[in-house]
Write a protein that holds these residues in place. Structure first.
Motif, short mmCIF file in Angstrom:
data_model
loop_
_atom_site.label_atom_id
_atom_site.label_comp_id
_atom_site.label_asym_id
_atom_site.label_seq_id
_atom_site.Cartn_x
_atom_site.Cartn_y
_atom_site.Cartn_z
N SER A 210 0.83 -1.21 0.00
CA SER A 210 0.00 0.00 0.00
C SER A 210 0.87 1.26 0.00
N GLY A 211 1.92 1.25 0.82
CA GLY A 211 2.83 2.38 0.81
C GLY A 211 3.47 2.57 -0.55
N LEU A 212 3.85 1.48 -1.20
CA LEU A 212 4.45 1.55 -2.53
C LEU A 212 3.46 2.13 -3.54
N ILE A 213 2.21 1.67 -3.50
CA ILE A 213 1.20 2.18 -4.43
C ILE A 213 1.02 3.69 -4.26
N LYS A 214 0.88 4.13 -3.01
CA LYS A 214 0.66 5.55 -2.76
C LYS A 214 1.87 6.39 -3.16
N ALA A 215 3.08 5.88 -2.85
CA ALA A 215 4.29 6.64 -3.16
C ALA A 215 4.57 6.67 -4.65
N SER A 216 3.92 5.78 -5.43
CA SER A 216 4.19 5.66 -6.87
C SER A 216 3.14 6.35 -7.72
N ARG A 217 2.26 7.12 -7.11
CA ARG A 217 1.24 7.81 -7.90
C ARG A 217 1.86 8.81 -8.88
N CYS A 218 3.13 9.16 -8.65
CA CYS A 218 3.82 10.04 -9.59
C CYS A 218 3.92 9.42 -10.98
N LEU A 219 3.72 8.11 -11.09
CA LEU A 219 3.78 7.45 -12.40
C LEU A 219 2.53 7.74 -13.25
N ILE A 220 1.43 8.10 -12.59
CA ILE A 220 0.17 8.28 -13.33
C ILE A 220 -0.41 9.69 -13.18
N GLU A 221 0.24 10.53 -12.37
CA GLU A 221 -0.23 11.91 -12.23
C GLU A 221 0.93 12.80 -11.83
N GLU A 222 0.79 14.07 -12.03
CA GLU A 222 1.86 15.02 -11.72
C GLU A 222 2.09 15.08 -10.21
N PRO A 223 3.32 14.86 -9.76
CA PRO A 223 3.57 14.90 -8.31
C PRO A 223 3.50 16.32 -7.76
N ALA A 224 3.21 16.41 -6.47
CA ALA A 224 3.19 17.72 -5.81
C ALA A 224 4.62 18.25 -5.68
N GLU A 225 4.73 19.56 -5.70
CA GLU A 225 6.04 20.19 -5.53
C GLU A 225 6.48 20.12 -4.07
N GLU A 226 7.76 19.89 -3.85
CA GLU A 226 8.29 19.93 -2.49
C GLU A 226 8.42 21.39 -2.04
N ARG A 227 8.28 21.61 -0.76
CA ARG A 227 8.39 22.97 -0.22
C ARG A 227 9.84 23.30 0.06
N ASN A 228 10.34 24.30 -0.64
CA ASN A 228 11.74 24.67 -0.49
C ASN A 228 12.07 25.16 0.92
N ASP A 229 11.07 25.79 1.59
CA ASP A 229 11.35 26.27 2.94
C ASP A 229 11.58 25.10 3.90
N TYR A 230 10.82 24.01 3.71
CA TYR A 230 11.02 22.83 4.54
C TYR A 230 12.39 22.20 4.28
N LEU A 231 12.76 22.15 3.00
CA LEU A 231 14.06 21.57 2.65
C LEU A 231 15.20 22.38 3.27
N GLY A 232 15.06 23.69 3.24
CA GLY A 232 16.10 24.56 3.81
C GLY A 232 16.23 24.38 5.31
N ILE A 233 15.09 24.21 6.00
CA ILE A 233 15.13 23.99 7.45
C ILE A 233 15.82 22.67 7.76
N MET A 234 15.50 21.62 6.98
CA MET A 234 16.13 20.32 7.23
C MET A 234 17.62 20.37 6.96
N ASP A 235 18.05 21.15 5.97
CA ASP A 235 19.49 21.34 5.74
C ASP A 235 20.17 21.81 7.01
N GLU A 236 19.58 22.83 7.63
CA GLU A 236 20.18 23.41 8.82
C GLU A 236 20.09 22.45 10.01
N LEU A 237 18.95 21.78 10.18
CA LEU A 237 18.81 20.82 11.28
C LEU A 237 19.82 19.68 11.15
N ALA A 238 20.01 19.19 9.93
CA ALA A 238 20.96 18.09 9.72
C ALA A 238 22.38 18.53 10.05
N ARG A 239 22.72 19.78 9.66
CA ARG A 239 24.07 20.29 9.97
C ARG A 239 24.28 20.39 11.48
#
Length: 929
Positions: free
Chosen positions: A677-706
């Motif tokens: 089920s997780g695989l099916i849901k994560a693979s919906r990008c094969l049949i529809e346009e995936p949602a854009e990732e939020r750059n602000d979230y990515l930037g925060i994780m960059d800093e948290l990881a550092r």
């Protein structure tokens, strides 16, 4: 949506099992054991409610007064309790799911029903859903890391308890029947008490192969067809039978057991060959048993139905085989065509099995031919199915025959795709030696990386790259070459699907992959001939350190741009598998840096593959614990970066995870369905346009990881005496002596550095001493420093937790690890350190970060207590703590005696209770390494 909840029936069963265990102890243990068990349990439960130094001292004095044999029996009693609790929880998890299904309403999150309803509600058409199903591959890979403590005979006994206890709830029993069931459970617990759960000898690799095969024979051969059937039911129920959606077989299994030679000197070329033959033998036995049952069932008479022309033609073609090879009379089954066909199928499978057993025995006897490969076997099954459908017997075709077809499509003649793994330095050494043995050849190790790739490409393309006299090679190089020769031979004998990937651990450069391709070329697995390029090997580079994860795009770009590698990749199907190592990256840089570098690495390698027109499957090297990438599979798959799961996922199932997920078919069905089920849901990008990732979230994780990596490295790498602390306050020295795995705990036996110790004992040791550092250390400091007491920043983190599956899974797993850590018990282990002052300073840093992480995670998650939003799991862990606490204090006492006793004979008597305590604590925490 209905969720599971703990209830009175589960509590009653645990009380029943505990009472029955008490009866067994009363009748069959040493006189004092039951009293000691109950007083320790009750005493430490009281300490949980309110700390009492006087009571603690009294309990420790009781422990100190016990002899080794009594201590061993006390530990065994606690260990059996954990096994019984695990069994009760599995039973009630299954029963609650069955109750939900019987109501006819919506099911649990991650069920096939919920997943398909979500797709339908979102407007996914039957055609798009079918397209998605056709692209799925769900591939769990079984590994034999030294963390699984349960012997096969113990698993079988708990299975019997599972089945009897299930009857207590599923059947209406009169008083006499109820008494018989209770006696049956009592008998099995008594058998457990009189069966040694600790292996007498360290397991050989073949023992580990047999352990892995247990799960297929006892569980998965039943569970897999039912998984397909359940998905088929959900699709039919929600999309309707008129949608004509077809469920392809997309589950496959892999294994490292018998193929993983990285750091394990026991895995030889002949070991790998034997493992393949053992797989082949088991799957043939399973097919023969089911074909025999079908022959009894499909008794159709040709005077009452008309088989299809294609089926009748196949029977005519088989006539010589029937008479000459089988020696059968033409009159036998003369009017029962399906029985005759299935008798032929059975005979051919028997021939394949006889040949496999002869090979295993080293007997090259001349045996009759069976099937050429699994495709021929499946062709016969398809003929029977289609013929039954043609004369109106589709229902007969859809039962046990369809189950057998699903099994054959899933397991072939190979059972599992056996991955082979070796460390990159072994290949470099072999290639360097081969070049050095050629007249006038340059010194390979002196080449730059670019020069290496050029000469390797030229050698691979050359019709005769080397003149090799194997007798003159070093034993290491000769063995390395023989591995590839075994791969070529087994592919020819059993089929092309015998092997999965050749995994290169510690891949640092493109030349490491090209070196393996050259070695494969020498065994005839790849190269160039008059018909063009061919490649019968799939190579998976493994990126496992923080540094390697950061350079993954550089290495893979060099490979994808190499003309020789491009040609070989296209010849093998144009799919590249890339393995990501969770364990070493976490040991290397901490959980935050590891999780984030893995996330970024996936995005980089998928984007790079897309740019080069290459399909890419990611292989996740997850362990059982959070510190090694563990956690619930469904949430883990959904937490992958957007547009990186393209219908296929491959992940390791390690150590104790195998018995928890796959020992019972009822649980195996659930676990497989959740992952799919997780695989099916994560693979919906094969049949529809995936949602854009939020750059602000990515930037925060960059800093948290550092920030998290800085905090982790400051403790682990830059704190004087920290590794001494690890070796002294954890039982890692005894773990190396525990007979639960064939692999050494260190890459280099005498080297106690962070690089040498494997991630498994690293995590195992911290868990035993209730620190669980690898799974949470640095998270609190990172969150606190990034927040900096800013209310708006806290609100931002809370939104990330609610909206971003990656961040939610990260903090949910952190909660579980914090819950399993017990700082008061960890403090007790500090007394094992030689330098008390320094050890206490290290402990106080760890304890402070534990409290900080607890506070920060609860604030971000919006919870009052750890795991408040997963009450079932919270209660399960609470239930175990009452028995884990005394075990930890027993282990402490025994470690002190074992380490301090100067006389060898006297010291060895404490080893048995020590090893048993390690097993028991591992069972109680439900993860080890």
């Amino acid at each position: 949506m209905k969720e599971f909840s703990d209830g009175e029936p589960l509590r009653r069963d645990i009380q029943l099992f505990t009472a029955l265990l008490g009866e067994v102890l009363r009748e069959h243990s040493r006189k004092r054991v039951l009293v000691v068990v109950e007083r320790l349990r009750d005493g430490f439960m009281a300490l949980r409610d309110a700390d009492d130094p006087e009571l603690r001292a009294k309990l420790m004095k009781r422990i100190d007064g016990l002899d080794p044999q009594t201590l061993s029996e006390v530990v065994r009693a606690f260990n059996i309790y954990f096994g019984l609790v695990n069994t009760a929880e599995e039973i009630h998890g299954h029963l609650r799911r069955m109750d939900l299904i019987s109501t006819g309403g919506p099911l649990w999150l991650g069920s096939f029903d919920q997943t398909v309803r979500e797709l339908k509600a979102d407007g996914v058409s039957p055609e798009k859903f079918q397209s998605l199903l056709e692209q799925l591959v769900y591939l769990p890979v079984f590994t034999a890391h030294p963390t699984e403590a349960k012997r096969r005979t113990i698993l079988e006994t708990f299975r019997r308890i599972f089945l009897v206890a299930q009857d207590l709830h599923r059947r209406r029993l009169n008083d006499e029947e109820l008494e018989e069931k209770l006696q049956a459970i009592l008998t099995q617990i008594q058998i457990l008490w009189k069966t040694d759960e600790v292996r007498v000898h360290k397991p050989q690799v073949t023992d580990e192969v047999r352990q892995g095969l247990h799960f297929f024979r006892e569980s998965l051969f039943d569970a897999v067809p039912e998984v397909y059937r359940n998905l088929e039911r959900a699709v039919r129920r929600i999309y309707g039978p008129e949608s004509r959606l077809r469920i392809p077989s997309f589950v496959r299994f892999g294994s490292w057991i018998g193929g993983d030679r990285d750091g394990n000197p026991s895995v030889k070329p002949e070991t790998t060959e034997l493992a393949v033959l053992m797989h082949h033998e088991l799957v043939l036995e399973a097919y023969i048993e089911r074909v025999a049952a079908l022959r009894q069932m499909l008794s159709h008479t040709d005077t009452l139905c008309r088989p299809s022309p294609a089926f009748l033609d196949s029977l005519d073609a088989d006539e010589d085989y029937w008479v000459d090879t089988m020696g059968e009379s033409l009159r036998r089954y003369t009017n029962e065509p399906y029985r005759r066909k299935l008798a032929i199928v059975r005979h051919r499978l028997d021939a394949n099995l006889a040949r496999a057993r002869a090979r295993m025995a080293g007997d090259p006897a001349d045996l009759p031919d069976g099937y050429g490969d699994a495709r021929d076997f499946l062709a016969d099954l398809y003929l029977i199915r289609d013929s039954l459908i043609s004369h109106g017997d589709a229902s007969a075709a859809a039962g046990e025959l369809q189950d057998l077809i699903w099994l054959a499509e899933t397991f072939g003649f190979h059972l599992v795709h056996l991955d082979v793994r070796q460390e990159s330095t072994r290949h470099t050494a072999a290639v360097a030696e081969l070049f050095a043995r050629q007249a006038g050849a340059p010194y390979y190790r002196a080449f730059t990386e670019e020069q290496k790739c050029v000469v390797l490409g030229e050698a691979i393309a050359h019709p005769h790259p080397f003149v090799i006299d194997k007798a003159t090679l070093t034993p290491e190089t000769r063995e390395t070459l023989e591995v590839f020769e075994v791969m070529a031979r087994m592919r020819a004998e059993i089929g092309a699907d015998v092997f999965g990937a050749y995994v290169i651990s510690m891949t640092h450069s493109a030349s490491h992959v090209m070196e393996v391709m050259l070695l494969a070329r020498l065994a005839g697995l790849a190269g160039c001939h008059r018909g063009g390029w061919f490649c019968d090997i799939h190579i998976a580079p493994l990126f496992e350190t923080i540094e390697d994860l950061e350079r993954i795009d550089e290495v893979m770009a060099a490979l994808f741009d190499d003309a020789t590698y491009q040609s070989l990749l296209k010849a093998s199907g144009n799919q590249q598998e890339v393995m990501l190592g969770y364990s070493d990256s976490c040991k290397d840089g901490g959980i935050l840096a590891s999780g984030w570098k893995l996330y970024e690495a996936q995005k980089k390698v998928i984007a790079l593959a897309d740019d080069h027109g290459v399909a890419c499957r990611l292989f996740h090297g997850r362990g059982g614990t959070v510190g090694r990438g563990g956690g619930p599979t469904y949430e883990a798959i959904l937490a992958q970066p957007v547009d990186t799961v393209h219908g296929q996922i491959k992940l390791t199932e390690q150590g104790e995870v195998l018995s928890y997920r796959y020992a019972n078919p009822e649980t195996a069905r659930y676990e497989l369905a959740m992952g799919i089920s997780g695989l099916i849901k994560a693979s919906r990008c094969l049949i529809e346009e995936p949602a854009e990732e939020r750059n602000d979230y990515l930037g925060i994780m960059d800093e948290l990881a550092r920030l998290g990596e800085e905090a982790y490295r400051d403790l682990v790498c830059d704190t004087e005496g920290f590794l001494d602390y690890f070796y002294e306050v954890t039982p890692v020295d005894a773990i190396a002596r525990l007979n639960i795995g064939s692999r050494p705990s260190h890459r280099k036996g005498s080297d106690r550095s962070l690089d040498s110790i494997r991630a498994i004992p690293w995590v195992f040791g911290w868990a035993q001493a209730r620190h669980t550092i690898p799974a949470w250390y640095g998270v609190g400091l990172a969150l606190e420093r990034w927040r900096n007491n800013d209310v708006e920043r806290l609100a931002k983190l809370q939104r990330m937790y609610q909206e971003w599956p990656f961040f939610r899974a990260l903090l949910s797993n952190t909660q579980m690890s914090l819950f399993k850590a017990e700082m008061q018990i960890a403090r007790e282990y500090v007394r094992l350190a030689r330098d008390q002052e320094r050890a206490l300073a290290i402990y106080e840093r760890i304890q402070a970060e534990h409290q900080r992480t607890l506070t920060q995670v609860l604030n971000v998650a919006g919870l009052h207590s750890l795991m408040e939003d997963t009450p079932d799991l919270q209660l399960s862990l609470v239930r175990r703590n009452f028995y884990l606490d005394p075990l930890n204090y027993i282990q402490l006492a025994v470690i002190e005696r074992y380490r301090d006793e100067p006389v060898e004979e006297e010291r060895e008597q404490w080893l048995d209770p020590l090893l048993r305590s390690i097993n028991a604590i591992a069972a109680g925490m439900r993860n080890t390494g």
